[in-house]
Scaffold this active site. Structure first.
Site, PDB file in Angstrom:
ATOM      1  N   THR A  23     -30.662 -40.469  17.161  1.00 40.96           N
ATOM      2  CA  THR A  23     -32.047 -40.048  16.871  1.00 40.96           C
ATOM      3  C   THR A  23     -32.767 -39.396  18.048  1.00 40.96           C
ATOM      4  O   THR A  23     -33.985 -39.332  18.065  1.00 40.96           O
ATOM      5  CB  THR A  23     -32.862 -41.275  16.417  1.00 40.96           C
ATOM      6  OG1 THR A  23     -32.787 -42.266  17.460  1.00 40.96           O
ATOM      7  CG2 THR A  23     -32.318 -41.878  15.132  1.00 40.96           C
ATOM      8  N   ASP A  50     -28.842 -45.272  16.219  1.00 39.41           N
ATOM      9  CA  ASP A  50     -28.858 -45.313  17.677  1.00 39.41           C
ATOM     10  C   ASP A  50     -30.116 -44.627  18.206  1.00 39.41           C
ATOM     11  O   ASP A  50     -30.364 -43.466  17.899  1.00 39.41           O
ATOM     12  CB  ASP A  50     -27.613 -44.609  18.222  1.00 39.41           C
ATOM     13  CG  ASP A  50     -27.559 -44.631  19.743  1.00 39.41           C
ATOM     14  OD1 ASP A  50     -27.008 -45.601  20.291  1.00 39.41           O
ATOM     15  OD2 ASP A  50     -28.078 -43.686  20.376  1.00 39.41           O
ATOM     16  N   TYR A  55     -36.166 -41.599  24.219  1.00 41.38           N
ATOM     17  CA  TYR A  55     -36.225 -40.564  23.167  1.00 41.38           C
ATOM     18  C   TYR A  55     -37.642 -40.420  22.613  1.00 41.38           C
ATOM     19  O   TYR A  55     -37.959 -39.441  21.950  1.00 41.38           O
ATOM     20  CB  TYR A  55     -35.281 -40.887  22.002  1.00 41.38           C
ATOM     21  CG  TYR A  55     -33.819 -41.031  22.370  1.00 41.38           C
ATOM     22  CD1 TYR A  55     -33.315 -40.551  23.575  1.00 41.38           C
ATOM     23  CD2 TYR A  55     -32.930 -41.663  21.486  1.00 41.38           C
ATOM     24  CE1 TYR A  55     -31.974 -40.708  23.896  1.00 41.38           C
ATOM     25  CE2 TYR A  55     -31.593 -41.804  21.800  1.00 41.38           C
ATOM     26  CZ  TYR A  55     -31.115 -41.343  23.009  1.00 41.38           C
ATOM     27  OH  TYR A  55     -29.788 -41.500  23.315  1.00 41.38           O
ATOM     28  N   LYS A  84     -32.133 -48.719  24.099  1.00 43.91           N
ATOM     29  CA  LYS A  84     -31.608 -48.626  25.462  1.00 43.91           C
ATOM     30  C   LYS A  84     -32.726 -48.787  26.493  1.00 43.91           C
ATOM     31  O   LYS A  84     -33.841 -48.309  26.297  1.00 43.91           O
ATOM     32  CB  LYS A  84     -30.910 -47.273  25.679  1.00 43.91           C
ATOM     33  CG  LYS A  84     -29.838 -46.969  24.636  1.00 43.91           C
ATOM     34  CD  LYS A  84     -29.098 -45.676  24.911  1.00 43.91           C
ATOM     35  CE  LYS A  84     -28.286 -45.230  23.710  1.00 43.91           C
ATOM     36  NZ  LYS A  84     -29.100 -44.480  22.728  1.00 43.91           N
ATOM     37  N   HIS A 117     -29.197 -47.712  29.813  1.00 46.04           N
ATOM     38  CA  HIS A 117     -29.018 -46.322  29.369  1.00 46.04           C
ATOM     39  C   HIS A 117     -28.227 -45.471  30.365  1.00 46.04           C
ATOM     40  O   HIS A 117     -27.375 -44.669  29.983  1.00 46.04           O
ATOM     41  CB  HIS A 117     -30.403 -45.694  29.138  1.00 46.04           C
ATOM     42  CG  HIS A 117     -30.376 -44.496  28.250  1.00 46.04           C
ATOM     43  ND1 HIS A 117     -31.435 -44.149  27.439  1.00 46.04           N
ATOM     44  CD2 HIS A 117     -29.434 -43.552  28.024  1.00 46.04           C
ATOM     45  CE1 HIS A 117     -31.128 -43.044  26.751  1.00 46.04           C
ATOM     46  NE2 HIS A 117     -29.924 -42.665  27.105  1.00 46.04           N
ATOM     47  N   ASN A 273     -30.634 -32.167  10.158  1.00 47.27           N
ATOM     48  CA  ASN A 273     -30.399 -31.261   9.042  1.00 47.27           C
ATOM     49  C   ASN A 273     -29.752 -32.068   7.911  1.00 47.27           C
ATOM     50  O   ASN A 273     -28.655 -32.608   8.068  1.00 47.27           O
ATOM     51  CB  ASN A 273     -29.466 -30.148   9.552  1.00 47.27           C
ATOM     52  CG  ASN A 273     -28.961 -29.237   8.465  1.00 47.27           C
ATOM     53  OD1 ASN A 273     -28.552 -29.682   7.399  1.00 47.27           O
ATOM     54  ND2 ASN A 273     -28.959 -27.948   8.743  1.00 47.27           N
TER      55      ASN A 273
END
Length: 323
Positions: A23, A50, A55, A84, A117, A273
């Site tokens: 993601t 994940d 992020y 993470k 991470h 997508n």
């Protein structure tokens, strides 16, 4: 295909689904797309999600998971969720608060897997990428064995079911495995892994220690500026991969994913997508022959798309080692 049955047992007794949905979103993608894509991934059968603090999509991903629980598509225990610990939180006293912040953003009670991470510590604080006046990342010095002990405490506190690492080389793994008083081994090492960087030595090392290798950038890489070397060849255009795909009536992407699953690697796919998210589930519908596997092994050329160069001067920078 029922994805729920395709799992690998971790060294702590928990099970991880062999296909995961990644993601991380390029900056230009609106965060709301992470919400829609994650919902859709769960609808088509993904059970392993994940994500990571860095992020900055955990709120949206948590919302997606909770909405799919609320509408009866899944129960919480059907979902395997990974978060993470980012580089600015590697000091032992910052570990649990960082995980608690992720849980608050997600609005979940626990994560299934919590990873270090990247082994390079950065200056603690609110900034995820702390920079000096010259735009250079400000690094920090932390003993990763102490960080690991803080992760063990998070597991004991029930905040995460399993703990592992990401982007560690074999020497860094060894250091944790040989740590006096080790309570829990890392269950996995999540690294860049694809036919151009097949990580065969690291994979053998991990298998010998009962550590699962999890592959990110399994299709080469989305070329995220600033993070990814733009000059490398495009993996999915590789002639060998394309020929094997044609022979098996599959796409090169599916062949690259299937390759990992057959070598015992847990593989993540990252796509916002819908057509491609759905297509990736078909990785369970065919098998590669031993000849195909050997041919893919042979296109390895040690190409790393994610060099993560900001840490290159740090003693804990992981990619100076051969594996």
């Amino acid at each position: 295909m029922d994805l729920k049955s395709q799992k690998v047992k971790l060294n702590d007794g928990h099970f991880i689904p062999v296909l995961g949905f990644g993601t991380a979103a390029p900056e230009e993608v609106p965060r709301s797309e992470a919400l829609e894509a994650t919902k859709f991934a769960i609808e088509v059968g993904f059970r392993h999600i994940d994500c990571a603090r860095v992020y900055q999509t955990e709120e949206q991903v948590g919302q997606a998971i909770r909405s799919k629980i609320a509408d009866g598509t899944v129960k919480r225990e059907d979902i395997f969720y990974t978060s993470k610990l980012w580089c600015t939180f590697l000091r032992p006293d910052l570990v649990q608060p960082a995980l608690e912040k992720s849980l608050k953003d997600l609005q979940l009670d626990y994560v299934d897997l919590y990873l270090i991470h990247f082994p390079v510590a950065m200056k603690p604080g609110e900034e995820l990428l702390p920079k000096d006046e010259n735009g250079k990342i400000i690094l920090d010095s932390v003993d990763l064995c102490r960080t690991w002990e803080a992760l063990e405490k998070c597991k004991d506190a029930g905040l995460t079911k399993s703990i592992g690492v990401s982007n560690f080389n074999h020497k860094q793994l060894e250091k944790i495995l040989n740590k006096p008083g080790l309570k829990y081994k890392p269950v996995c090492n999540q690294v860049e892994c694809h036919p151009y960087l097949n990580q065969s030595k690291l994979l053998d090392f991990c298998k010998s220690r009962d550590i699962v290798l999890v592959a990110y950038s399994a299709l080469g890489s989305q070329r995220i500026k600033g993070w990814v070397n733009q000059n490398h060849p495009v993996l999915l255009e590789d002639p060998v991969l394309c020929a094997i795909a044609k022979k098996n009536k599959q796409t090169p992407a599916l062949v690259a994913l299937r390759y990992q699953i057959q070598r015992g690697v847990v593989v993540l796919i990252k796509s916002f997508n819908k057509k491609r998210i759905k297509e990736n589930i078909q990785v369970f519908d065919f098998e590669l022959s031993p000849e195909d596997m050997k041919a893919i092994d042979d296109i390895h050329r040690n190409i790393r798309y994610n060099e993560i160069l900001f840490g290159v001067d740090h003693p804990d920078y992981p990619f100076s080692e051969e594996y």
